[in-house]
Design an enzyme around this catalytic site. Structure first.
Site, PDB file in Angstrom:
ATOM      1  N   ASP A 136       0.812  -1.214   0.000  1.00  0.00           N
ATOM      2  CA  ASP A 136       0.000   0.000   0.000  1.00  0.00           C
ATOM      3  C   ASP A 136       0.850   1.270   0.000  1.00  0.00           C
ATOM      4  O   ASP A 136       1.537   1.553   0.967  1.00  0.00           O
ATOM      5  CB  ASP A 136      -0.922  -0.025   1.231  1.00  0.00           C
ATOM      6  CG  ASP A 136      -1.954   1.097   1.208  1.00  0.00           C
ATOM      7  OD1 ASP A 136      -2.073   1.778   0.167  1.00  0.00           O
ATOM      8  OD2 ASP A 136      -2.628   1.288   2.234  1.00  0.00           O
ATOM      9  N   ASP A 337      -2.011   6.473  -6.321  1.00  0.00           N
ATOM     10  CA  ASP A 337      -2.249   5.543  -5.220  1.00  0.00           C
ATOM     11  C   ASP A 337      -2.362   4.120  -5.768  1.00  0.00           C
ATOM     12  O   ASP A 337      -3.045   3.880  -6.757  1.00  0.00           O
ATOM     13  CB  ASP A 337      -3.554   5.972  -4.526  1.00  0.00           C
ATOM     14  CG  ASP A 337      -3.881   5.105  -3.322  1.00  0.00           C
ATOM     15  OD1 ASP A 337      -2.938   4.691  -2.615  1.00  0.00           O
ATOM     16  OD2 ASP A 337      -5.069   4.842  -3.090  1.00  0.00           O
TER      17      ASP A 337
END
Ligand SMILES: *[C@@H]1O[C@H](CO)[C@@H](O)[C@H](O)[C@H]1NC(C)=O
Ligand SMILES: *[C@@H]1O[C@H](CO)[C@@H](O)[C@H](O)[C@H]1NC(C)=O
Length: 456
Positions: A136, A337
């Site tokens: 992440d 992201d």
């Protein structure tokens, strides 16, 4: 999110914690691990899997797309709350569980883990054992589920890490710099239990992990072992982590995996996010062939110094910039992201893109909106019918999207939708659009680079 997390914290605060002895033996990939990873002189490569690849070591191929899209919305909401510092409210009825001042602040929403995150395998401990971890870019602290799972562990692929079986494991005490850094890494305060530092990683979709801040040897690839890696040994882990054992954080905070490894490997990482049918890679450190990328500056933002901001200059459809004033693109910040599935665009930009796509799809019957996607067509749309779309960033870096980066096929081919959605306060370059591109986050060089056809 508050209630279960605070329960976990109060349980941990009331428990004595054993700090484990340390030995000097070094760790390498286990033989099981070797086939899944490799490294070479110009960087360190781990295999990345799409979360819905049936051959992923922690596949969630059974989760319907509609669920993934609603969790994607939760991830975006929590990123917005985090950027604009809107604290989630704290259940005051639980205040009596603590008397420590350090936990009296409202909990930060953090980022949502969601179901869109890619996974890889890393090994921890001595002897090294391999675990499936969510990757992440929106998180800093890495953590994994740890026995004895004092409160709760979710179902994971393989067995849960037992710190007692690693002779390099150590719990971190409360007076350390690492413990003090937790607040900026997790956006939540740390706590202290029998002089062991307690972290709380909370994610906006109400997932969380609470446990002991720890150190152990981290092994990546077959040759690279990193002693004293700081991570969270999770005693209460609840929420949407698929079947992964935990999470590795690639944001820029100094407790992130990236920052800890930077002095050894270089302050950069690159990846290729694969489709459900292929595999990609995550490479930490210096990267191959820098000239093959086109770059855009990594922008610093006062909103959050751990996330990756860049500037979208314009979007073109069939070679023509879409009809929206250039100022619209910069009217809200833009981040890139790895865990957001669908790219969010400033709403005027989104509307202009939707109109431009509709104009190229006149022969196709428009269908009702599906979840967050509102530019939909009946049936399958042949790749040849999908207009060329390019995302052009400040400095000229360009992602010439492939049809799979533009449209998403739903309901077993009964529906095809434009894989973009409008944003409210932050524009996000999501992973559907990044798929199969090589993307480098060259933090030392303050730039982000893109190259086409990056997956093997
Ligand atoms: C290192 O591995 C990557 C990915 O497999 C490959 O593209 C690159 O050429 C390799 N570099 C060397 C020096 O072998
Ligand atoms: C890891 O930490 C231990 C305990 O603080 C220390 O003795 C050891 O030298 C460290 N190892 C490395 C390689 O930094």
């Amino acid at each position: 999110m508050g209630l279960p997390l605070f329960y976990a914290l109060s349980v941990l605060l009331n428990l004595a914690c054993v700090a484990f002895a340390e030995s000097t033996s070094s760790a390498l990939c286990s033989s099981k691990f070797n086939s899944k990873c490799n490294s070479n002189s110009s960087g360190l490569y781990l295999t990345l899997y799409h979360p819905r690849n049936p051959r992923s070591p922690a596949s969630i191929s059974d989760v319907p797309i509609s669920t993934i899209l609603s969790h994607d919305e939760a991830r975006v909401k929590s990123l917005e709350l985090r950027l604009f510092k809107i604290p989630s409210s704290r259940p005051t009825s639980l205040d009596r569980h603590y008397d420590t001042k350090s936990v009296s602040d409202p909990l930060s929403p953090g980022g949502s883990v969601g179901l869109g995150n890619y996974v890889t395998q890393v090994a921890i401990g001595t002897p090294a054992t391999s675990y499936v971890m969510v990757v992440d870019t929106g998180s800093s602290l890495s953590w994994m589920q740890c026995r004895p799972c004092t409160v709760s562990c979710h179902a994971q692929a393989g067995t849960v890490f037992n710190p007692k079986s690693s002779n390099t494991y150590r719990a971190i005490t409360c007076s350390t710099n690492e413990c003090k850094s937790l607040r900026s890494a997790t956006l939540n305060p740390s706590a202290c239990s029998s002089n062991v530092c307690v972290y709380q990683a909370s994610y906006g979709d109400s997932s969380f992990s609470v446990g002991y801040l720890s150190k152990d040897t981290l092994s990546l690839g077959s040759h690279f072992a990193f002693p004293n890696f700081t991570y969270g040994c999770g005693q209460d882990n609840e929420g949407l982590f698929g079947k992964s054992a935990g999470l590795i954080g690639l944001a820029r905070n100094k407790l992130s995996l990236l920052s800890q490894l930077a002095p050894k490997l270089g302050y950069a990482f690159s990846y290729c996010l694969p489709t459900t049918k292929s595999t990609g890679f995550l490479s930490i450190g210096s990267y191959n062939n820098p000239a093959s990328f086109s770059y855009t500056p990594l922008v610093s933002s006062s909103l959050d110094d751990a996330l990756y901001f860049l500037k979208l200059a314009y979007i073109s459809v069939v070679g023509k910039p879409i009809a929206v004033p250039a100022s619209a693109y910069g009217s809200i910040p833009t981040i890139i992201d790895s865990g957001t599935v669908i790219t969010r665009l400033q709403s005027d930009v989104y509307t202009a893109l939707s109109k431009a796509i509709l104009a190229t799809m006149r022969g196709h019957k428009r269908a009702d909106a599906y979840s967050i996607l509102d530019t939909c067509f009946e049936g399958k749309v042949a790749s040849t019918a999908v207009a060329a779309v390019a995302l052009v960033f400040d400095g000229g870096a360009t992602m010439k999207l492939r049809p799979e980066n533009i449209m998403i096929s739903l309901n077993n081919g009964k529906l095809t939708c434009l894989a973009f959605a409008p944003a409210t306060s932050v524009s996000i370059i999501g992973n559907t659009q990044q798929k199969t591109f090589k993307v480098v986050y060259d933090v030392a060089g303050k730039r982000i680079g893109f190259a086409a056809s990056g997956c093997r």
